[in-house]
Design an enzyme around this catalytic site. Structure first.
Site, PDB file in Angstrom:
ATOM      1  N   HIS A 195       0.849  -1.201   0.000  1.00  0.00           N
ATOM      2  CA  HIS A 195       0.000   0.000   0.000  1.00  0.00           C
ATOM      3  C   HIS A 195       0.882   1.248   0.000  1.00  0.00           C
ATOM      4  CE1 HIS A 195      -3.471  -2.515   0.873  1.00  0.00           C
ATOM      5  NE2 HIS A 195      -4.248  -1.449   0.802  1.00  0.00           N
ATOM      6  N   HIS A 202      -0.043  -2.915   9.897  1.00  0.00           N
ATOM      7  CA  HIS A 202       1.354  -2.693  10.260  1.00  0.00           C
ATOM      8  C   HIS A 202       1.365  -1.919  11.563  1.00  0.00           C
ATOM      9  CE1 HIS A 202       2.370  -3.887   6.165  1.00  0.00           C
ATOM     10  NE2 HIS A 202       1.479  -3.012   5.750  1.00  0.00           N
TER      11      HIS A 202
END
Length: 350
Positions: free
Chosen positions: A100, A147
């Site tokens: 991303h 994350h």
């Protein structure tokens, strides 16, 4: 102290949203790195902004995403565990680097660099916009739990391994830096690659064969991961779009000013109406193409290998997954750059 079996999958957690502004902001920002964004924004640039910019965006998107996905499956660094992290998404792939972050960085800064000489805005303004866009996507990956910045002490004790620490620190930062490095390294060759993409007689063959070879020779994993399918989707779309670029250049014809629209609206309103019409017509064609080609490819391949169309495990096999994904999205890419412009011209939108 929390203990758990690291061999088991993360379990879904219930959560309470305390700030809906941040919740929807980062959920939306996270979607900017998903297929829904790629299948809308990249064609939009080709139909309504600039062909040269679109070609560079798609080129960098394919390069960055392939390197990012392969790196994930080579490094095999885990995503944050849940608990203690609360995940708003469940993904069965590794975390380092964040694709991303890579896609957001490459698309935003490539767009800025490619358009700075063609549009009247300052470099500083363009870089600021690119920075804000990529930062929102990066922060969204932290917010959604895909994350984290740092492991908690509990996680470190459970994992019992120092190798996991840099994974969570560098997922997003590493993805951003890799994209930045790729932009710097490839920028001097953008014009050369673009020229070859449009004029080389070998372009259509290489555009199909090279991505297919990369997909079929994707790193093998012990357990299934969607990264191979995602990579095939990206490379397939890029291959189809590139063939469309080449064909358009080969059959180039002058674009005459549109005389069919006689709207009693101010120029800016008329322009926005045309842009919206081109976008809606184009997206409709892409969705129809995706629906029919995907269904046809799956039926043919499942019949060829004598498996059920509803057998998810069989559809994940290399000999089915790669060709059906590649055929589907190369058709979508080709439609976006070759078929849709013809329909736009037929409807008087060019």
């Amino acid at each position: 102290m929390l203990q758990r079996d690291l061999g088991t999958e993360d379990c879904a957690q219930k959560y309470v949203v305390k700030n809906y502004f941040y919740y929807y902001l980062f959920k939306f920002s996270s979607a900017l790195g998903e297929e829904i964004f790629y299948i809308t924004f990249l064609p939009f640039t080709y139909w309504n902004i600039n062909h040269d910019v679109s070609r560079r965006l798609i080129m960098m998107w394919c390069i960055v995403m392939y390197i990012g996905q392969v790196t994930k499956d080579i490094l095999k660094w885990p995503r944050p565990h849940s608990p203690p992290v609360v995940k708003l998404e469940m993904r069965a792939e590794y975390g380092m680097p964040s694709t991303h972050a890579m896609a957001a960085t490459s698309i935003s800064f490539t767009f800025c660099i490619a358009t700075i000489n063609q549009n009247k805005y300052s470099l500083v303004l363009g870089l600021m916009a690119a920075f804000v866009f990529s930062t929102l996507v990066c922060l969204s990956r932290l917010y959604t739990g895909m994350h984290t910045v740092l492991f908690t002490l509990t996680e470190l004790w459970i994992l019992g391994s120092k190798t996991a620490v840099p994974s969570c620190i560098l997922d997003v930062i590493g993805g951003t830096l890799i994209s930045a490095a790729l932009i710097v390294l490839t920028y001097p060759a953008w014009d050369i690659i673009d020229h070859l993409m449009l004029t080389s007689p070998f372009c259509p063959i290489l555009s199909i064969v090279v991505p297919l070879l990369l997909c079929y020779n994707y790193p093998k994993l012990e357990d299934y991961s969607p990264t191979r399918a995602d990579t095939t989707t990206v490379l397939g779309a890029g291959a189809g779009a590139t063939v469309g670029f080449w064909l358009n250049n080969l059959c180039a014809a002058p674009n005459y000013p549109n005389q069919s629209l006689h709207l009693s609206l101010p120029p800016i309103s008329e322009m926005m109406m045309v842009v919206l019409a081109k976008f809606l017509v184009g997206i409709f064609i892409l969705l129809v193409t995706r629906y029919f080609i995907k269904g046809m490819a799956l039926r043919v391949l499942c019949s060829r290998y004598q498996v059920s169309l509803n057998d998810l495990e069989a559809r994940r096999r290399l000999e089915i997954e790669v060709p059906y994904k590649f055929i589907t999205y190369s058709s979508v890419g080709f439609s976006a750059t070759a078929l849709v412009p013809l329909v736009h011209e037929l409807l008087g939108l060019i």
